[in-house]
Design a protein around this motif. Structure first.
Motif, PDB file in Angstrom:
ATOM      1  N   ALA A   4      36.697  36.771  40.523  1.00 35.48           N
ATOM      2  CA  ALA A   4      36.954  37.955  39.589  1.00 35.48           C
ATOM      3  C   ALA A   4      36.750  39.459  39.812  1.00 35.48           C
ATOM      4  N   PHE A   5      35.943  39.807  40.861  1.00 40.12           N
ATOM      5  CA  PHE A   5      35.792  41.254  41.211  1.00 40.12           C
ATOM      6  C   PHE A   5      38.041  41.860  41.787  1.00 40.12           C
ATOM      7  N   LEU A   6      38.151  40.746  41.883  1.00 43.43           N
ATOM      8  CA  LEU A   6      39.433  41.938  41.995  1.00 43.43           C
ATOM      9  C   LEU A   6      40.404  41.268  41.409  1.00 43.43           C
ATOM     10  N   THR A   7      40.277  40.250  40.524  1.00 43.06           N
ATOM     11  CA  THR A   7      41.333  39.932  39.142  1.00 43.06           C
ATOM     12  C   THR A   7      41.562  41.267  38.445  1.00 43.06           C
ATOM     13  N   SER A   8      40.806  42.174  38.121  1.00 42.00           N
ATOM     14  CA  SER A   8      40.382  43.447  37.256  1.00 42.00           C
ATOM     15  C   SER A   8      41.408  44.416  37.354  1.00 42.00           C
ATOM     16  N   TRP A   9      41.964  45.167  36.814  1.00 42.20           N
ATOM     17  CA  TRP A   9      42.788  46.227  36.746  1.00 42.20           C
ATOM     18  C   TRP A   9      42.714  47.263  37.593  1.00 42.20           C
ATOM     19  N   LYS A  10      41.661  47.587  36.953  1.00 36.67           N
ATOM     20  CA  LYS A  10      40.129  48.636  36.876  1.00 36.67           C
ATOM     21  C   LYS A  10      40.264  48.588  38.271  1.00 36.67           C
ATOM     22  N   ARG A  12      41.601  46.766  41.181  1.00 36.84           N
ATOM     23  CA  ARG A  12      42.598  47.114  42.155  1.00 36.84           C
ATOM     24  C   ARG A  12      42.748  48.877  41.445  1.00 36.84           C
ATOM     25  N   VAL A  13      43.128  49.358  40.635  1.00 35.12           N
ATOM     26  CA  VAL A  13      44.069  50.444  40.545  1.00 35.12           C
ATOM     27  C   VAL A  13      43.438  51.364  41.672  1.00 35.12           C
ATOM     28  N   GLY A  14      41.564  50.850  41.048  1.00 32.95           N
ATOM     29  CA  GLY A  14      40.380  52.012  41.907  1.00 32.95           C
ATOM     30  C   GLY A  14      40.043  51.892  43.340  1.00 32.95           C
ATOM     31  N   LEU A  15      40.708  50.555  43.518  1.00 31.37           N
ATOM     32  CA  LEU A  15      40.139  50.418  44.931  1.00 31.37           C
ATOM     33  C   LEU A  15      41.601  50.518  45.865  1.00 31.37           C
ATOM     34  N   GLY A  16      42.708  51.192  44.897  1.00 33.55           N
ATOM     35  CA  GLY A  16      43.827  51.273  45.877  1.00 33.55           C
ATOM     36  C   GLY A  16      44.123  53.058  45.900  1.00 33.55           C
ATOM     37  N   ILE A  17      43.802  53.239  45.085  1.00 37.91           N
ATOM     38  CA  ILE A  17      43.776  54.489  45.495  1.00 37.91           C
ATOM     39  C   ILE A  17      42.479  55.472  46.114  1.00 37.91           C
ATOM     40  N   LEU A  18      41.286  55.031  46.747  1.00 42.25           N
ATOM     41  CA  LEU A  18      40.446  54.818  47.129  1.00 42.25           C
ATOM     42  C   LEU A  18      41.698  54.302  48.916  1.00 42.25           C
ATOM     43  N   VAL A  19      41.120  53.787  48.538  1.00 47.78           N
ATOM     44  CA  VAL A  19      42.246  52.529  50.681  1.00 47.78           C
ATOM     45  C   VAL A  19      43.070  53.868  50.202  1.00 47.78           C
TER      46      VAL A  19
END
Length: 299
Positions: A4-10, A12-19
């Protein structure tokens, strides 16, 4: 929880920017040096204060240094301060807040007194004073100072949550079975605070990045280190705003804003998943609605 944590678009976008910024901090300086042949410390008097162009994608500053190379090099310094400061602050909050809430009594009184002492202390002036005495020591010391003075609010929150969990039935059952000591605290109580700790870590991370930028802007930092804060401080000293050199201070400021946005998005996503009051029912797609209707008709 993890799915459920990874299905949230928020998230995914936030982690993508941090990564992306983490990868930029690790591999960026090498890529800029090997592919573009740029050195963030090289002074080229022939291209002083040049706007963005083909030769310099983000232009150059007053000293003829490439802004793109400095932004990439600054990512390593700022992300290092943010991560180290967040790790130190969050670890201290856990080690002080969770045992205080669980054990109670004299342990709670002593640890709570320490927490309240740091809560009422003027944190920013203390950071300025300590960092001023240790001026020129490097970004590691700056990160440790920020983390050391930034744990008290998180410790107070964790204490309240641990106090609530300590009185639940499963904890009482573990005590009746003979479970005692730190293992019960960190193996049974702490996992129930994962969502809160993750939010605290993200908040501490962006706080450390902004604190480092603020210290650098005030001139209390290692002048030899390259970070987004030192870039903004150098631009301010050279009156880049009045001279219209927007490409000097906008990129590092935008990077700090993106880090803050990414942390906020992940934090919002964690809250929506961990807090039942914030959970929103997801809309059912037309294809899934037909599948459910068929299943219901077959039954």
């Amino acid at each position: 929880m993890s799915t459920a944590f990874l299905t949230s678009w928020k998230v995914r976008v936030g982690l993508g920017i941090l990564v992306l910024f983490c990868l930029l901090a690790v591999f960026g300086p090498w890529l800029v040096d090997s592919l573009l042949g740029l050195d963030p410390r090289e002074n080229d008097t022939a291209v002083i204060a040049q706007p963005p162009g083909a030769a310099h994608l983000l232009g150059t500053n007053q000293f003829g240094q490439d802004v793109l190379a400095q932004v990439v090099a600054g990512a390593r310094g700022s992300m290092y301060v943010g991560l180290l400061g967040a790790v130190v602050g969050t670890a201290m909050a856990i080690l002080i807040g969770v045992p205080a809430g669980y054990y109670g009594g004299k342990v709670d009184a002593g640890l709570n007194f320490l927490t309240n002492l740091f809560l009422v202390l003027p944190v920013l002036p203390l950071i300025l004073i300590v960092a001023g005495y240790l001026e020129g020591t490097g970004i590691t010391t700056i990160a440790l100072i920020i983390g050391f003075f930034g744990w008290s609010g998180g410790a107070r929150t964790l204490r309240a949550q641990a106090l609530s969990i300590a009185n639940r039935d499963f904890v009482r059952a573990m005590r009746m079975l003979g479970e005692r000591g730190p293992r019960l605290v960190f193996a049974e109580v702490l996992p129930h605070l994962t969502g809160l700790i993750a939010s605290m870590f993200l908040h501490a991370m962006i706080g450390a990045v902004m604190a480092e930028a603020g210290l650098a802007f005030l001139g209390i930092s290692d002048s030899s280190a390259i970070s987004w804060g030192t870039m903004i401080q150098s631009a301010q000293q050279q009156s880049a705003v009045l001279r219209g050199l927007w490409w000097w201070f906008v990129p590092p400021g935008l990077c700090i804003a993106l880090i803050g946005t990414a942390c906020a998005l992940v934090n919002f996503g964690v809250d929506e998943i961990a807090n039942p009051k914030l959970r929103v029912a997801r809309p059912v797609s037309a294809r899934r609605a037909k599948r459910l209707a068929r299943a219901g008709g077959g039954a």
